[in-house]
Every structure is written in structure tokens, then in C-alpha cells.
Design an enzyme around this catalytic site. Structure first.
Site, PDB file in Angstrom:
ATOM      1  CB  CYS A 176      -0.914 -14.980 -22.114  1.00 24.10           C
ATOM      2  SG  CYS A 176      -1.578 -14.240 -23.611  1.00 24.10           S
ATOM      3  CD  GLU A 230      -9.267 -15.090 -23.259  1.00 22.01           C
ATOM      4  OE1 GLU A 230      -8.252 -15.604 -23.739  1.00 22.01           O
ATOM      5  OE2 GLU A 230     -10.411 -15.519 -23.495  1.00 22.01           O
ATOM      6  CG  LEU A 231      -7.689 -17.971 -16.990  1.00 24.14           C
ATOM      7  CD1 LEU A 231      -8.229 -19.105 -16.142  1.00 24.14           C
ATOM      8  CD2 LEU A 231      -7.811 -16.639 -16.239  1.00 24.14           C
ATOM      9  CD  GLU A 276       1.697 -18.010 -17.291  1.00 20.67           C
ATOM     10  OE1 GLU A 276       1.158 -17.671 -16.217  1.00 20.67           O
ATOM     11  OE2 GLU A 276       1.279 -17.652 -18.403  1.00 20.67           O
ATOM     12  CE  LYS A 314      -7.882  -4.562  -9.995  1.00 16.53           C
ATOM     13  NZ  LYS A 314      -6.395  -4.593  -9.899  1.00 16.53           N
TER      14      LYS A 314
HETATM   15  P1  NAD Z   1      -3.226 -11.809 -11.675  1.00 17.19           P
HETATM   16  O1  NAD Z   1      -4.217 -12.907 -11.798  1.00 17.19           O
HETATM   17  O2  NAD Z   1      -2.360 -11.765 -10.483  1.00 17.19           O
HETATM   18  O3  NAD Z   1      -3.958 -10.387 -11.752  1.00 17.19           O
HETATM   19  C1  NAD Z   1      -4.786 -10.030 -12.817  1.00 17.19           C
HETATM   20  C2  NAD Z   1      -5.761  -8.966 -12.348  1.00 17.19           C
HETATM   21  O4  NAD Z   1      -6.668  -9.549 -11.414  1.00 17.19           O
HETATM   22  C3  NAD Z   1      -5.115  -7.793 -11.644  1.00 17.19           C
HETATM   23  O5  NAD Z   1      -5.751  -6.612 -12.049  1.00 17.19           O
HETATM   24  C4  NAD Z   1      -5.402  -8.092 -10.178  1.00 17.19           C
HETATM   25  O6  NAD Z   1      -5.431  -6.947  -9.361  1.00 17.19           O
HETATM   26  C5  NAD Z   1      -6.765  -8.717 -10.273  1.00 17.19           C
HETATM   27  N1  NAD Z   1      -7.155  -9.543  -9.131  1.00 17.19           N
HETATM   28  C6  NAD Z   1      -6.360 -10.157  -8.221  1.00 17.19           C
HETATM   29  N2  NAD Z   1      -7.107 -10.847  -7.336  1.00 17.19           N
HETATM   30  C7  NAD Z   1      -8.395 -10.674  -7.690  1.00 17.19           C
HETATM   31  C8  NAD Z   1      -9.640 -11.158  -7.188  1.00 17.19           C
HETATM   32  N3  NAD Z   1      -9.712 -11.963  -6.120  1.00 17.19           N
HETATM   33  N4  NAD Z   1     -10.781 -10.809  -7.819  1.00 17.19           N
HETATM   34  C9  NAD Z   1     -10.727 -10.014  -8.930  1.00 17.19           C
HETATM   35  N5  NAD Z   1      -9.586  -9.514  -9.445  1.00 17.19           N
HETATM   36  C10 NAD Z   1      -8.430  -9.848  -8.837  1.00 17.19           C
HETATM   37  O7  NAD Z   1      -2.361 -11.869 -13.011  1.00 17.19           O
HETATM   38  P2  NAD Z   1      -1.095 -10.982 -13.391  1.00 17.19           P
HETATM   39  O8  NAD Z   1       0.080 -11.476 -12.637  1.00 17.19           O
HETATM   40  O9  NAD Z   1      -1.456  -9.553 -13.323  1.00 17.19           O
HETATM   41  O10 NAD Z   1      -0.918 -11.343 -14.938  1.00 17.19           O
HETATM   42  C11 NAD Z   1      -0.131 -12.371 -15.431  1.00 17.19           C
HETATM   43  C12 NAD Z   1      -1.011 -13.538 -15.837  1.00 17.19           C
HETATM   44  O11 NAD Z   1      -1.941 -13.120 -16.840  1.00 17.19           O
HETATM   45  C13 NAD Z   1      -0.202 -14.658 -16.470  1.00 17.19           C
HETATM   46  O12 NAD Z   1      -0.668 -15.885 -15.979  1.00 17.19           O
HETATM   47  C14 NAD Z   1      -0.535 -14.528 -17.957  1.00 17.19           C
HETATM   48  O13 NAD Z   1      -0.389 -15.713 -18.691  1.00 17.19           O
HETATM   49  C15 NAD Z   1      -1.953 -14.080 -17.888  1.00 17.19           C
HETATM   50  N6  NAD Z   1      -2.361 -13.459 -19.139  1.00 17.19           N
HETATM   51  C16 NAD Z   1      -3.263 -14.123 -19.925  1.00 17.19           C
HETATM   52  C17 NAD Z   1      -3.621 -13.594 -21.159  1.00 17.19           C
HETATM   53  C18 NAD Z   1      -4.606 -14.281 -22.048  1.00 17.19           C
HETATM   54  O14 NAD Z   1      -5.147 -13.617 -22.922  1.00 17.19           O
HETATM   55  N7  NAD Z   1      -4.863 -15.569 -21.887  1.00 17.19           N
HETATM   56  C19 NAD Z   1      -3.085 -12.369 -21.570  1.00 17.19           C
HETATM   57  C20 NAD Z   1      -2.170 -11.728 -20.739  1.00 17.19           C
HETATM   58  C21 NAD Z   1      -1.824 -12.279 -19.517  1.00 17.19           C
END
Ligand code: NAD
Length: 510
Positions: free
Chosen positions: A280, A246-247, A376, A173
């Protein structure tokens, strides 16, 4: 104007249009998979996985090598689409979304057989005389992969390669912000001859992601924000589904007084501006001792002023990929300025370009009262705080809810390593920006709010498996033991005393 916008739908599926952050023009649309679609996909994946799990590592690797061929042959298509969908510069699209996946997929095609080789172990204690132990890395089954928008190809290809080589199927997804890149990855896997249903992309929003968590998958690989990570962790806990989270991060850079300042300034610029700061492990906070503060800031400002921001995939710093991220960057800048921060370069949305652009920005006089230093930002901002010395810098670096990565700049590599050990982060680089994710030999993952579990390399791919002990009894006859009697209990007591009452013997037998 929102970059992805819900539009009317007549089939019960939520439907969105997707727009380019550069031109703001419509570049596609997608319909969200329903709960039934998700469950049906998992069933199909399970069937395909049963057959795939029987294939040898060589056979699985052959498909991955062909996938690398596809990435090489279609690199312009990948770069064009990623540039259109995200607005990142073409250079970054090729480096991050073509080169990095080629390296990652190749790594697992080559090394997975070694990482997942069945092991033989000798049992210890009394068991050693009659038991043989084999440890088999068994695939988990169907992996639910949920990814963000900042690395739409790379952050899909890397876990995909690991999950597939470990014998799993994957339901992906992708982010609703970058749905088209994921479809291209799916197309490449099909062209590479990956069996049908082994990798399925299900488009959708957060609700679709939530449905995937409830659809009976055997593992969840989630990359995204802390807020969503908590929801994913809660659902996985309730369903007893193993997961890696991974956040987000708020990585600190510490410039030591003896650092090569040209090199450190270059590191700050690359670390904060790469991928428009949507990284990230991007450098979000820079701590600099007062003795080198002025010359360091001068260098950072000069390098930043030399950067170009243009549209259409050119220039050095690209678009903000998503309007919502622009809101966060602007809010952090407004808060910082209101609390006394001084902007030396940039600082306000670049309205000379029609799309979503924030210029490369340098801010000083910042402190930990500001959102810019605590939350962030995920944008092209270098925030520099003057400190007394490296001790103060370490204290401030660790004063964060996040703990993803960080970097230390010094000419004294031994001292750098000692300081690095004191950072409460998943990893640290010395004299480099955060590069851990690109090195499979280094497990990647955050501590504190930055994540749960580690991914990549040997430890990461083993996370897509159950380590399955198979124990064979080699005794020549049945072991018996019944009926229990007072004598048999006495015999066991004596054995305990003989084997474990003796300090030398007990060390020898275990
Ligand atoms: P997000 O959490 O908004 O979304 C990530 C994914 O989760 C999307 O596909 C979204 O549709 C899905 N999602 C949303 N709500 C959900 C739910 N309730 N249940 C399951 N899935 C759900 O994040 P984003 O804005 O897309 O990405 C940016 C974030 O990702 C930043 O915080 C960044 O630091 C982090 N990030 C972390 C890493 C790492 O490896 N630690 C790598 C890249 C990005």
C-alpha cells in the site's frame, strides 16, 4: 484464467476454488459464510469476549507470547503456504509474514498494559472539590476485521494482536484471493491456547464482508481498496459502527539534488518492487530534478536489470498475486505508452514464466495525464518524472487524490524534514522507503482518499477501546438544590461573576 473461480455448490453457499498464481494449479477451495453463519459467529464471539475481557493484561499477553512461539516454530509452514498462495519470494514471505507479525504481536504483548492503563484525572473548575475521575479503557466487544490479499498474515496478525490485548473478540473475513493463510493464522491461535470463538475466520467474498458489516459488530477494522473502503464507510455510518479504513495509495518519492544517488536508486528499487509492488505504501511515482536525472535513472536501470524473476518462491521479484491486478498493471502501462511514456526496462507481462508475472519495470517520460501517475498501479513499476527542482516535486507529489505515505531523499536532513512537513500524506520517510506501518511508535493511516483514522501503537490500540470515564462524587452529603428560588438563581449569578469575572481566578480554577 481466474485465480479464484466460483464453482457449483449444493448447500446454498457460494463456493470458490483457489489457484496458485505461480503454477496456476488448484491449491484449495472454500465456501462463503452465509449471513446466518456470520450472525451466529458474532453471537459466539460475544460470549467468548465477555470472559476474555475479565482476564488481566498478563493473562492475555501470555496467550500472545505463545502465539509468537507458534510463529517461530511454524515459520516454514507459513512461508510455504504464503509462497504457494501469493507467489511472493520466500525472502519476502519470511520478512513480511513471519518476522513482522512476530514483532507486532510481541510489541502488543509487552506494551498494551501500559498503553491501556487506567488513568486518574483531577477534575477542573468547581468540580475539583467533589469529583474523582477515572478513565478506563473498556474493550468495544466484537471487532469485524476485513483484510486484503497483499499481506495475508501480517495484515491480520497486527490488528488481531491489538484487538485481543484490548479485550475484544475478532471475526476475520480475509480476502477471497488468500483464504488459506488466514486459516493458518487461526490454527496458530488455537495452538497458542486462545479461547474458542475469540478469533474466528469466516471465509467469503465481498458479499460476506458486507454481511459482517450488518451483523452487529462493535468496530470495523478494514484494510483494502478505496472503492471498497467507501462502501464499508457508508455501511458503518448507517449502522453507527466505529471504523478505521486503511486504503490505497499512490506514494511519491522525491529525490533532492543533493541526495546520495546510489542510496536513492536502491530506495526506488526496493520501494517499488518489494512484494511485487503490492504494497500500500509502495513507491508509485518518483520525481527527480533535472540536475541529477540522468545519473539517477542510470543507477535505477542498472539495479533493476540485475534483479531476477523466477517462479516457485525464488528470485527477487515474485508473481502478481491476482489476475485482476495484472489487468490493472497492464492497462496502466498501455495508457502510459500511448501517451508517450518510454519503457527502459520490462514493461510487458513476463510470458517466459507460466504463471502471472510482470517483470520489474522502469518507465520515464511520464506525466500526470497518465493513469500510471494518478491511479494506484500496485505492481512492480518505477515511474520516473523529471522536474525542475524540489519545489515542483512537492507540488506534483501533492497533486493526487491519495495521501498514504511518501519518501524524501537528501543529505540535508533538516531540509528533508521541512519538505516532509509539506507533503499531504499520512506519514513520510527520509532516506528510506515507507516503513511507518512497521514502527508502532508512529501512528499509521492515510489522508485524503487513502483512509480514515490511524492504527498501530498507543493510538491504534486505544481505537479498539472505549475510553470510559468513571466519576465518583466524594462530597459528604447530598447536594440538594431544590426548590429553585429567585435567591438560588442570584447566588449562582454571583458565583459566575466571582469566579469568571476575574481574569486571574478563572485561569486558576480551570
Ligand atoms: P478490496 O477492497 O478489493 O478487498 C479488501 C477486502 O474487502 C477483501 O476481503 C474483500 O473481500 C472485502 N470486500 C469486498 N467488497 C466488500 C464489501 N462490499 N463490504 C465489505 N467487504 C468487502 O482490496 P484488495 O484488492 O483485496 O486489496 C488491495 C488494496 O488494499 C490496495 O488498494 C491497497 O493499497 C490496499 N491496502 C491498504 C493498506 C493500508 O494499510 N492502507 C494495506 C494493504 C493494502
Amino acid at each position: 484464467m481466474a485465480l479464484f473461480e466460483e464453482i457449483p455448490s449444493n448447500d446454498g453457499r457460494r463456493r470458490y476454488v483457489v489457484k496458485s498464481p505461480v503454477t496456476l494449479e488448484r491449491i484449495g477451495e472454500f465456501a462463503c459464510a452465509t449471513d446466518e453463519d456470520v450472525r451466529a459467529a458474532v453471537l459466539r464471539a460475544r460470549k467468548a469476549q465477555n470472559e476474555w475481557a475479565q482476564r488481566s493484561f498478563d493473562e492475555r499477553a501470555e496467550v500472545l507470547w505463545r502465539l509468537v512461539d507458534q510463529f517461530v516454530a511454524r515459520q516454514d509452514d507459513i512461508a510455504d503456504l504464503v509462497v504457494k498462495e501469493t507467489g511472493k519470494p520466500r525472502n519476502e514471505a519470511i520478512t513480511m509474514e513471519v518476522m513482522a507479525p512476530c514483532m507486532q504481536i510481541s510489541h502488543y504483548a509487552k506494551h498494551s498494559a501500559r498503553y491501556l492503563k487506567t488513568k486518574r484525572r483531577r477534575a477542573s473548575g468547581l468540580m475539583r472539590f467533589t469529583k474523582k475521575v477515572r478513565l478506563v479503557y473498556q474493550p468495544l466487544g466484537v471487532v469485524g476485521l476485513i483484510t486484503p490479499w497483499n499481506g495475508p498474515v501480517a495484515l491480520a496478525a497486527n490488528p488481531l494482536a491489538q484487538a485481543l490485548m484490548a479485550g475484544n473478540a475478532v471475526i476475520h473475513k480475509p480476502s477471497e484471493v488468500t483464504p488459506l493463510s488466514a486459516l493458518l493464522v487461526e490454527e496458530l491461535t488455537q495452538a497458542a491456547g486462545l479461547p474458542a470463538d475469540l478469533y474466528q475466520v469466516l471465509q467469503g467474498d465481498g458479499e460476506t464482508g458486507a454481511a459482517l458489516l450488518e451483523a452487529g459488530v462493535d468496530k470495523v477494522s478494514f484494510t483494502g481498496s478505496v472503492a471498497t473502503g467507501r462502501k464499508v464507510g457508508e455501511a458503518c455510518g448507517r449502522n453507527l459502527t466505529p471504523c478505521t479504513l486503511e486504503l490505497g495509495g499512490k506514494d511519491a518519492m522525491i529525490v533532492c539534488a543533493d541526495a546520495d544517488l546510489d542510496r536513492a536508486a536502491d530506495g526506488a528499487v526496493r520501494g517499488s518492487f518489494f512484494n511485487t509492488g503490492h504494497y500500500c505504501c509502495g513507491t508509485e511515482r518518483v520525481y527527480v530534478p533535472e540536475s541529477i536525472y540522468e545519473p539517477f535513472v542510470e543507477r535505477v536501470v542498472a539495479q533493476t536489470r540485475a534483479l531476477k524473476q523466477t517462479d516457485a518462491g525464488e528470485g527477487d521479484v515474485g508473481a502478481v498475486f491476482w489476475d485482476k491486478q495484472m489487468d490493472i498493471i497492464e492497462a496502466h502501462m498501455t495508457d502510459a505508452k500511448a501517451r508517450g511514456a518510454k519503457v527502459l526496462v520490462g514493461g510487458e507481462r513476463n510470458r517466459s514464466l507460466s504463471g502471472y508475472f510482470f517483470p520489474p519495470t522502469v518507465v520515464v517520460d511520464v506525466d500526470h495525464e497518465m493513469d500510471l501517475m494518478r491511479e494506484e498501479t500496485f505492481g512492480p513499476v518505477i515511474a520516473i518524472q523529471k522536474v525542475k527542482d524540489e519545489e515542483e516535486a512537492i507540488g506534483l507529489a501533492n497533486d493526487s487524490d491519495y495521501g498514504l505515505s511518501g519518501n524524501i531523499w537528501t543529505r540535508d536532513l533538516d531540509r528533508g524534514a521541512k519538505l516532509a512537513e509539506r507533503l499531504s500524506t499520512g506519514s513520510v520517510s527520509i532516506n528510506d522507503i515507507a516503513v511507518t506501518y512497521g514502527i508502532p511508535e508512529a501512528p499509521f493511516g492515510g489522508v485524503k482518499a487513502s483512509g480514515v483514522g490511524q492504527v498501530n501503537g498507543e493510538a491504534g490500540i486505544r481505537g479498539y477501546c472505549h475510553l470510559h470515564p468513571i466519576i465518583t462524587d466524594t462530597a459528604k452529603k447530598a447536594q440538594g438544590g431544590y426548590p429553585y428560588t429567585d435567591e438560588s438563581a442570584e447566588r449562582m449569578k454571583k458565583a459566575v461573576k466571582t469566579l469568571f469575572g476575574n481574569r486571574f481566578l478563572r485561569k486558576f480554577i480551570v
